[in-house]
Design a protein around this motif. Sequence first.
Motif, PDB file in Angstrom:
ATOM      1  N   ASN A 191     -38.982  -5.059 -26.597  1.00  0.00           N
ATOM      2  CA  ASN A 191     -38.528  -6.748 -26.554  1.00  0.00           C
ATOM      3  C   ASN A 191     -38.167  -7.191 -28.192  1.00  0.00           C
ATOM      4  OD1 ASN A 191     -36.661  -9.413 -26.063  1.00  0.00           O
ATOM      5  ND2 ASN A 191     -37.573  -9.304 -24.042  1.00  0.00           N
ATOM      6  N   HIS A 244     -31.465  -7.657 -22.109  1.00  0.00           N
ATOM      7  CA  HIS A 244     -30.789  -8.466 -21.374  1.00  0.00           C
ATOM      8  C   HIS A 244     -31.063  -9.524 -22.272  1.00  0.00           C
ATOM      9  CE1 HIS A 244     -28.312  -7.283 -18.061  1.00  0.00           C
ATOM     10  NE2 HIS A 244     -28.355  -6.402 -19.099  1.00  0.00           N
ATOM     11  N   SER A 245     -32.402 -10.246 -21.763  1.00  0.00           N
ATOM     12  CA  SER A 245     -33.253 -10.963 -22.895  1.00  0.00           C
ATOM     13  C   SER A 245     -33.554 -11.153 -24.024  1.00  0.00           C
ATOM     14  CB  SER A 245     -34.680 -11.443 -21.885  1.00  0.00           C
ATOM     15  OG  SER A 245     -35.629 -10.776 -22.132  1.00  0.00           O
ATOM     16  N   ARG A 341     -31.332 -13.280 -28.967  1.00  0.00           N
ATOM     17  CA  ARG A 341     -30.764 -14.426 -27.863  1.00  0.00           C
ATOM     18  C   ARG A 341     -32.033 -15.617 -27.717  1.00  0.00           C
ATOM     19  NH1 ARG A 341     -27.720 -14.741 -23.387  1.00  0.00           N
ATOM     20  NH2 ARG A 341     -27.338 -11.763 -23.657  1.00  0.00           N
ATOM     21  N   PRO A 344     -32.056 -17.751 -22.121  1.00  0.00           N
ATOM     22  CA  PRO A 344     -32.216 -16.652 -20.870  1.00  0.00           C
ATOM     23  C   PRO A 344     -31.260 -16.016 -20.493  1.00  0.00           C
ATOM     24  CG  PRO A 344     -33.255 -18.451 -20.616  1.00  0.00           C
ATOM     25  CD  PRO A 344     -32.375 -18.861 -21.605  1.00  0.00           C
ATOM     26  N   CYS A 345     -30.594 -14.830 -20.497  1.00  0.00           N
ATOM     27  CA  CYS A 345     -29.253 -14.450 -20.075  1.00  0.00           C
ATOM     28  C   CYS A 345     -28.663 -14.810 -18.773  1.00  0.00           C
ATOM     29  CB  CYS A 345     -29.280 -12.814 -20.009  1.00  0.00           C
ATOM     30  SG  CYS A 345     -28.001 -11.964 -19.770  1.00  0.00           S
ATOM     31  N   CYS A 353     -30.691  -7.766 -14.752  1.00  0.00           N
ATOM     32  CA  CYS A 353     -30.544  -8.270 -16.186  1.00  0.00           C
ATOM     33  C   CYS A 353     -32.910  -8.462 -15.353  1.00  0.00           C
ATOM     34  CB  CYS A 353     -30.453  -9.848 -15.661  1.00  0.00           C
ATOM     35  SG  CYS A 353     -30.167 -10.796 -16.619  1.00  0.00           S
ATOM     36  N   ASP A 354     -33.188  -8.759 -16.781  1.00  0.00           N
ATOM     37  CA  ASP A 354     -34.397  -8.801 -16.854  1.00  0.00           C
ATOM     38  C   ASP A 354     -35.049 -10.139 -16.769  1.00  0.00           C
ATOM     39  OD1 ASP A 354     -33.664  -8.708 -19.317  1.00  0.00           O
ATOM     40  OD2 ASP A 354     -35.295  -8.988 -19.769  1.00  0.00           O
ATOM     41  N   SER A 355     -33.462 -11.489 -17.309  1.00  0.00           N
ATOM     42  CA  SER A 355     -34.292 -12.589 -17.286  1.00  0.00           C
ATOM     43  C   SER A 355     -33.567 -13.371 -16.436  1.00  0.00           C
ATOM     44  CB  SER A 355     -32.548 -13.772 -18.141  1.00  0.00           C
ATOM     45  OG  SER A 355     -32.988 -12.976 -20.038  1.00  0.00           O
TER      46      SER A 355
END
Length: 739
Positions: A191, A244-245, A341, A344-345, A353-355
Motif C-alpha cells: 500500500n 484496490h484500496s 485512492r 474505500p474501493c 477487494c481488500d476494501s
Amino acid sequence: MDASVDSNVKAVRRSKEEKKVLRKQLKASHTLLKHEGINTTSQPTKSLVVANGGLGNGVSREHLSAALKQMGELETLVMPPHKPYAFVTYRLEESAQKAHTLLNGQKMKCGEDSVTLYLSFVNSVTCEEETSVPLPEGLVLVKDFVSQEEEALLLAAIDWSSLYDDATAQKALKHRKVKHYGYEFRYDNNNVDKDKPLPAGLPEECLPFLERCLRNGYIDIMPDQLTVNQYESGQGIPPHVDTHSAFEDTILSLSLGSQTVMEFRHPDGHLVAVVLPERSLLVMKGESRFLWTHGITPRKFDMVPASDPQCPSTTSDPIGHSNLTLSKRGTRTSFTFRKIRHEPCHCAFPSVCDSQGASSAPSPSHPSTPSLPCCHADAARLEEEYVHRVYDAIASHFSSTRHSPWPRVCHFLSSLPPGSVLADVGCGNGKYLGVNPHVVAVGCDRSSALIDICAERGFQVFVSDALSVPLRTASCDACISIAVIHHFSTQERRLAAVRELVRLLKPGGRALIYVWAFEQEYNKQKSKYLKESNKEHPGNYSLTVNTSEDRRETHGKSCPHDSERGKEEHTPEDDVSHSSKVTDGKLSVHTNRTAFNTQDLLVPWHLKDGKKGGGREELGEGGKKNKKNESLRKPSDNCGTSQRSTNETSPVSGSGCNLGIITSDDTQSTDLSFNGDSTQTSSSSLESEPKSSSVPVFHRYYHVFQQGELERLCGQLAGVKVQSSYHDQGNWCVILEKD
C-alpha cells in the motif's frame, strides 16, 4: 599417400558420417513417434518434420526459415509452441528431397548456440485451428504511443546513478531497480502512505504524455503516483493485482527500451499472454485491473508473433499458436502511472477487494480467513490465493527444505523398466525427476518459480495445472502425484486431479499418489511430524513452521514431504466424526506440529529468519543449519498461495517444455534452453523490501485425508483399480493401475 588411396579413405569417412546421421535420424523419428505420435515415412513427400528445429530448444523462426529457404520455396513453416521440432512444406517435392539430403545432420547457428537438424518426411502436417483469444475485459494496448524521441527524453529523465534516493524512494531490489514518484509504494504492506507524499512529484517530462492520455480518453483524471521499474534481460515480476484500496480504477503502463510478454490470469485459471512492444501503452480498467493478475515470467527469450515485412504483426492481440518466433529481451523500463485512492474501493469484485474484506497482505500473519468454496469459481479463487501464490512466494526457501527423496517413492520409481515415460505432476523442485536415470522423466508444476528451479537443475519441466496437463492421452507408463491433490479445495476437483493422472497413463500403467493424512498417529506410531514437536522449544515458532514443512533430514533419513511439505498432525483421540467442521464457515489456521482438528484448514509457512523469498540455507535437525551442497536439495510439493497485491514487484520464473525429447551428442534438450540461463526468481512481494523486522508468514490451503478416503475417491473412476494402499509417515498413499 597415393591420391587414389586418399580418395578411398575420404569416401569411407563420408560413409561413416552418413551412417551416423542415419542412425540419429532414425532415433529422432522413433522419439517423435513415441512421445508425440508423429509418424514419419521413408517415401519422399513435400513435407518434413525438422527434429531439434523447434522453439522449444531455442531455434527462432527467422534462423530456421533462412536455412530451409536455401533448398527451395516454402509453402508453410509450422513451429508449435514449446516443441523441439517444426514442420515445413515445400512447394515442390524436389525441394523437400534436397533439404532432406543436404540439411540432415547439419549444424545450424542460432545466436550464440547451435543445433543439429534431423529431417524426416511426413505425409501431412496437421496444426490446431487458431482461435481468437480476446483480451481481458477493460484492457487496451496502444502500439507506438510515444515516439523514439519521446522515449529517449523519458528514459533520460530517470537518474539511476544513486542506489537509494529518499526523494524518489529509489530502491535497488534483488531482481530489478525501482523508483517511486509522488508517493512511495510500500512492499511490506502493499500500500501507500497517503499522508506522506514524496518530495519529488512526477517528472515534468511525463506531462505531455499524460495530457495526451487525457485527450484520448484513456484517463479522466491526472495521476499523482508513478513507479518506474527497470528490468534487465531475464528479470520479471510475479503475478499480482495492484492493491484496490491504494489506487483508483485506471492504471497506465508505458513500456520503453524493449518489448516483453505480460501474462494475465483470471481467477479461474484462464491465461492470456500479451506482447507489450517497445513504446506501447497498456491501459488497465475494470475487470482487467481489479480481477485479473498480471505478471512477467523471468526469462531471456519470449515467444512472440513473427513480423512479416509485407504484413506487420498486430502485437496488440494476445499471442496465439501460429507464426511464432523467439524474441530476445533487452533492458526494459516501465512507467506505471496511478491515482491515489482516498475513499474505500467499491468495485464489482468483492472477493478480491481488500476494501471489501478480501485479504491483500502478502504475509497474512492475521489473515482474513476464507470460507470453504461453494462453487467452482470460489474454489479456483481460494487455490489461487492460498496455494499458487504462496508457493511462488516461498519457492526458494521451500526448495531449500526439499532434498531427500522418500524411500517408498524411490522404490516405485526404481521399479519402472528402462525407457519408461514418467510424468511427475506437481513436481515441486524436481527432487524425484532424477531418481531413476533410465526412464524418460518429465515434470510439471503450477508454480512457475519452482519450475524455474527445476530448469536450473537440468530437468525436463513445464508449468501446468494438475487438472489439465498438456500431454497426450495414454502417453505415460507411470505418473506420480506427491503432496499435490490435498491442495484442491473440493471433492470434485480432487477427483478431477486423479482422473487427469489416469488419462495420462497407458493401459497397464501405474500412478503413485501421496496426500497428507488426517491420522498423523497410525498403528500407535506418531509420524515424525508430530514427534519432532517435542524436540523444539514451544516458543520457537519460526523454526517450528519451517521444520514442519521443511521436512528435515534426521541422521540421513528424510522426513515426509508435503506431508513432506510440512503437515500438521492429529492423534486418534481427536473425534474424527467432527473433523470436517469449519468454525463459522471460515477455515481455521492450523498450529504446526499439532494434531488436526478439521480436514480443511490453512497451514502457516514462516520464511526462515525473516528472509524474503527464501534464504538458501536449510534448517537441519534441531534448527541447525545444514551445510549440504545446494545441488543436492530436491523439493517436492506442488504450489501454494497467499493473496498478494504488488506493484510490479518481485519476479516469478517459468519455463516450459514438453514430453518430446530429442537428444544426441550434438543437440540440445527440449528444456527451453533459452530459459535455462534465466535468473532464479522465486520470491514474494515482500522480498523487494530490503529490511524487515518480522518473519513473514504465509498460509496454504490443505484438505487432509481420513483413512479410506483416498481409496474411495479413486474408486469413483472407471477403468482403473487400486493396486495397493498404505500409510507412510503421515501420508495416505495409493498405487493405481489402469486397465
